[in-house]
Motif scaffolding. Structure first.
Motif, PDB file in Angstrom:
ATOM      1  N   LEU A 229       3.098  -0.315  -7.137  1.00  0.00           N
ATOM      2  CA  LEU A 229       3.818  -1.663  -7.205  1.00  0.00           C
ATOM      3  C   LEU A 229       2.677  -2.549  -6.820  1.00  0.00           C
ATOM      4  N   SER A 230       2.535  -3.679  -7.547  1.00  0.00           N
ATOM      5  CA  SER A 230       1.373  -4.745  -7.538  1.00  0.00           C
ATOM      6  C   SER A 230       1.685  -5.149  -6.048  1.00  0.00           C
ATOM      7  N   SER A 231       3.041  -5.569  -5.644  1.00  0.00           N
ATOM      8  CA  SER A 231       3.140  -6.130  -4.496  1.00  0.00           C
ATOM      9  C   SER A 231       2.669  -5.394  -3.112  1.00  0.00           C
ATOM     10  N   ARG A 232       2.587  -4.186  -3.311  1.00  0.00           N
ATOM     11  CA  ARG A 232       1.875  -3.220  -2.384  1.00  0.00           C
ATOM     12  C   ARG A 232       0.168  -3.017  -2.582  1.00  0.00           C
ATOM     13  N   SER A 233      -0.327  -3.557  -3.550  1.00  0.00           N
ATOM     14  CA  SER A 233      -1.795  -3.440  -3.769  1.00  0.00           C
ATOM     15  C   SER A 233      -2.485  -4.386  -3.130  1.00  0.00           C
ATOM     16  N   THR A 234      -3.748  -4.140  -2.436  1.00  0.00           N
ATOM     17  CA  THR A 234      -4.596  -4.987  -1.940  1.00  0.00           C
ATOM     18  C   THR A 234      -5.945  -4.724  -2.435  1.00  0.00           C
ATOM     19  N   PRO A 235      -6.777  -5.832  -2.424  1.00  0.00           N
ATOM     20  CA  PRO A 235      -8.398  -5.625  -2.884  1.00  0.00           C
ATOM     21  C   PRO A 235      -8.746  -4.331  -2.683  1.00  0.00           C
ATOM     22  N   GLU A 236      -8.724  -3.710  -1.455  1.00  0.00           N
ATOM     23  CA  GLU A 236      -9.230  -2.779  -0.754  1.00  0.00           C
ATOM     24  C   GLU A 236      -8.414  -1.456  -1.206  1.00  0.00           C
ATOM     25  N   LYS A 237      -7.038  -1.479  -1.002  1.00  0.00           N
ATOM     26  CA  LYS A 237      -6.145  -0.360  -1.270  1.00  0.00           C
ATOM     27  C   LYS A 237      -5.531  -0.626  -2.521  1.00  0.00           C
ATOM     28  N   ASN A 238      -6.330  -0.653  -3.717  1.00  0.00           N
ATOM     29  CA  ASN A 238      -5.743  -0.912  -5.135  1.00  0.00           C
ATOM     30  C   ASN A 238      -5.406   0.435  -5.821  1.00  0.00           C
ATOM     31  N   ALA A 239      -5.054   0.383  -7.061  1.00  0.00           N
ATOM     32  CA  ALA A 239      -4.607   1.526  -7.947  1.00  0.00           C
ATOM     33  C   ALA A 239      -5.747   2.443  -7.901  1.00  0.00           C
ATOM     34  N   LYS A 240      -7.012   1.871  -7.979  1.00  0.00           N
ATOM     35  CA  LYS A 240      -8.116   2.756  -8.249  1.00  0.00           C
ATOM     36  C   LYS A 240      -8.463   3.549  -7.265  1.00  0.00           C
ATOM     37  N   TYR A 241      -8.068   2.777  -5.728  1.00  0.00           N
ATOM     38  CA  TYR A 241      -8.308   3.437  -4.491  1.00  0.00           C
ATOM     39  C   TYR A 241      -7.513   4.773  -4.383  1.00  0.00           C
ATOM     40  N   TYR A 242      -6.367   4.469  -4.803  1.00  0.00           N
ATOM     41  CA  TYR A 242      -5.157   5.697  -4.636  1.00  0.00           C
ATOM     42  C   TYR A 242      -5.609   6.812  -5.609  1.00  0.00           C
TER      43      TYR A 242
END
Lengths: 403, 71
Positions: A229-242
């Motif tokens: 969910l975009s509201s849980r994404s951060t520049p550091e922990k984004n979709a690619k990170y997961y």
């Protein structure tokens, strides 16, 4: 190639929705032109490419080996501790297919063109032409040249980054709470997974309010992706990170694998925008946020919305009435059919979003394959009885969101 | 490949957001979330309209690859 400057219906976007609309219109002898900003239809893909047979049935398509690259027998759902629940598609009377989306989209365009539609690619729609409050066409740019195309009806099928509906004055902005941020590798060299099944992994550490998928394609390749969910994404922990973390945590599957393609994109998981029509304008598919809010799949709903919009257009053209009240028939039919299910699915989504990993483990223990299919079809009445006897702690939450 | 900002010179002094052209995958995810219609995706070009952008940071949050940064 000369692009027509006056047509009955102008479709913006040559994805599945746009091309189905174009085909249905052309089959009814409507003069239709489709614009797409890309120079190659279908590319780049923003899709995990897994569908079931209902998707094709909706618009009268038969699976074609030209664009179906794998047939799946079912899905395996993994809890946060990787407890497995296996669903067999045969048991629920559906077939599973993996698309080569780029080829699929091209074939939808070929079908539409064969039926009489015209296409203009590398043609970016810049915004609508509005006269006396009515949408009467689109301004576009083709290879550096600005053009104006007039039409009686504009169908906005320009996807999640839609500009057409926005330029007309509709609010199509995705809220971060209703918007999944997606990242995917198409990878080769996978091992130790069943290539005849879709694999879905859940857990707050795996994908906050979302899931990781492995959808197998040809040989040892698969789309390996994540939505959070975009509201849980951060520049550091984004979709690619997961996704990178998931791959690192599963060397048994990925140690010999490499990406052959990178895909990304946003997925609307709301229950659609407020209104789909204006005088001379209809919005379909992702542009109208018509997506399954539970799993984020959009192809079936997008194609069906486009089909309804096209059928309404055919009649509106016969009556020479392109007012919003005439075109509203599309919105009404959608609300009474797919819209009912989507609103229920949104409730299921709201319920699931409130669960923690422990709750998910409990659900993996008590939910059978049929139950999960029922939930994904928004049939959730059984859940109350099940929770009452097997997980009473979750009952208040279910009552809050599912009643 | 090009990631642009309209009126780039003026932009540098006004906006805090920056797009990292080496990370951007041109997926359009940020465009769909921009409440001010300030982002535009062409085939391989992401353009920010500095007259519309208010530095709200929504695009920074939803970018799947962390390609948009703000101070």
């Amino acid at each position: 190639m000369k692009i027509k400057d006056n047509v009955d219906v102008l479709v913006v976007g040559a994805g599945p929705a746009g091309s189905i609309a174009a085909r249905v219109l052309a089959e009814n002898n409507v003069d239709v032109l489709v614009l797409d900003k890309k120079q190659e239809i279908g590319t780049p893909k923003r899709c995990a490419e897994g569908i079931h047979s209902n998707v094709l049935d909706t618009v009268g398509l038969k699976p074609d080996p030209l664009w179906v690259v794998n047939e799946t027998l079912g899905a395996i759902i993994y809890s946060p501790s990787e407890k497995k629940v296996e669903i067999n598609f045969n048991d629920v009377g559906i077939g599973g297919y993996i698309l080569e989306r780029k080829i699929f989209e091209k074939h939808l365009a070929i079908d539409a063109i064969t039926s009489g539609a015209r296409y203009a690619i590398k043609t970016m729609a810049l915004g609508v032409i509005k006269e006396n409050g009515k949408i009467t066409g689109v301004k576009a740019e083709h290879m550096g040249e600005e053009i104006k195309i007039r039409s009686k009806i504009v169908i906005a099928a320009d996807g999640v980054d839609s500009k057409i509906a926005k330029s007309a004055g509709l609010n199509t902005t995705n809220r971060l709470e209703d918007y999944e941020s997606g990242f995917q590798y198409e990878m080769a060299g996978l091992k130790n997974i069943n290539f005849k099944y879709l694999h879905l992994f859940f857990g707050s550490e795996v994908a906050p309010i979302g899931y990781v998928w492995i959808f197998p394609k040809i040989k040892n390749t698969a789309n390996v992706g994540v939505g959070i969910l975009s509201s849980r994404s951060t520049p550091e922990k984004n979709a690619k990170y997961y996704l990178d973390k998931f791959i690192e945590d599963h060397p048994d599957i990925f140690e010999d694998a490499s990406p052959i393609e990178i895909n990304a994109g946003g997925v609307p998981v709301s229950s659609s925008i407020d209104t789909f029509v204006m005088d001379g304008l209809m919005v379909v598919g992702d542009a109208a946020q018509i997506v399954n809010p539970l799993h984020g799949g959009g192809i079936r709903l997008a194609m069906n919305s486009a089909k309804i919009a096209a059928e309404v257009s055919v009649n509106a053209l016969k009556e020479n009435d392109f007012s919003s009240s005439r075109l509203y028939e599309y919105e009404r039919i959608w609300e009474e059919t797919d819209g009912v299910r989507v609103k229920k699915l949104l409730k299921v989504r709201a319920f699931l979003e409130k669960l923690n990993d422990k709750d998910f483990e409990r659900l993996a223990d008590i939910l059978g394959a049929k139950d999960i299919i029922n939930l994904s079809n928004a049939n959730y009445k059984f859940l109350f009885r099940l929770l009452l006897t097997k997980a009473p702690k979750l009952l208040p939450l279910a009552k809050k969101f599912l009643v | 490949m090009n990631v642009g900002i309209r009126n780039r010179e003026a932009h540098a002094s006004i906006l805090k957001m920056r797009i990292d052209r080496k990370k951007c995958c041109y997926c359009g995810g940020c465009v769909g979330a921009c409440p001010l219609n300030a982002l535009e995706l062409w085939e391989t070009e992401l353009v920010v309209d500095e007259d519309k952008c208010t530095d709200c940071g929504i695009c920074v949050k939803c970018c799947p690859v962390g390609a948009i940064e703000a101070d």
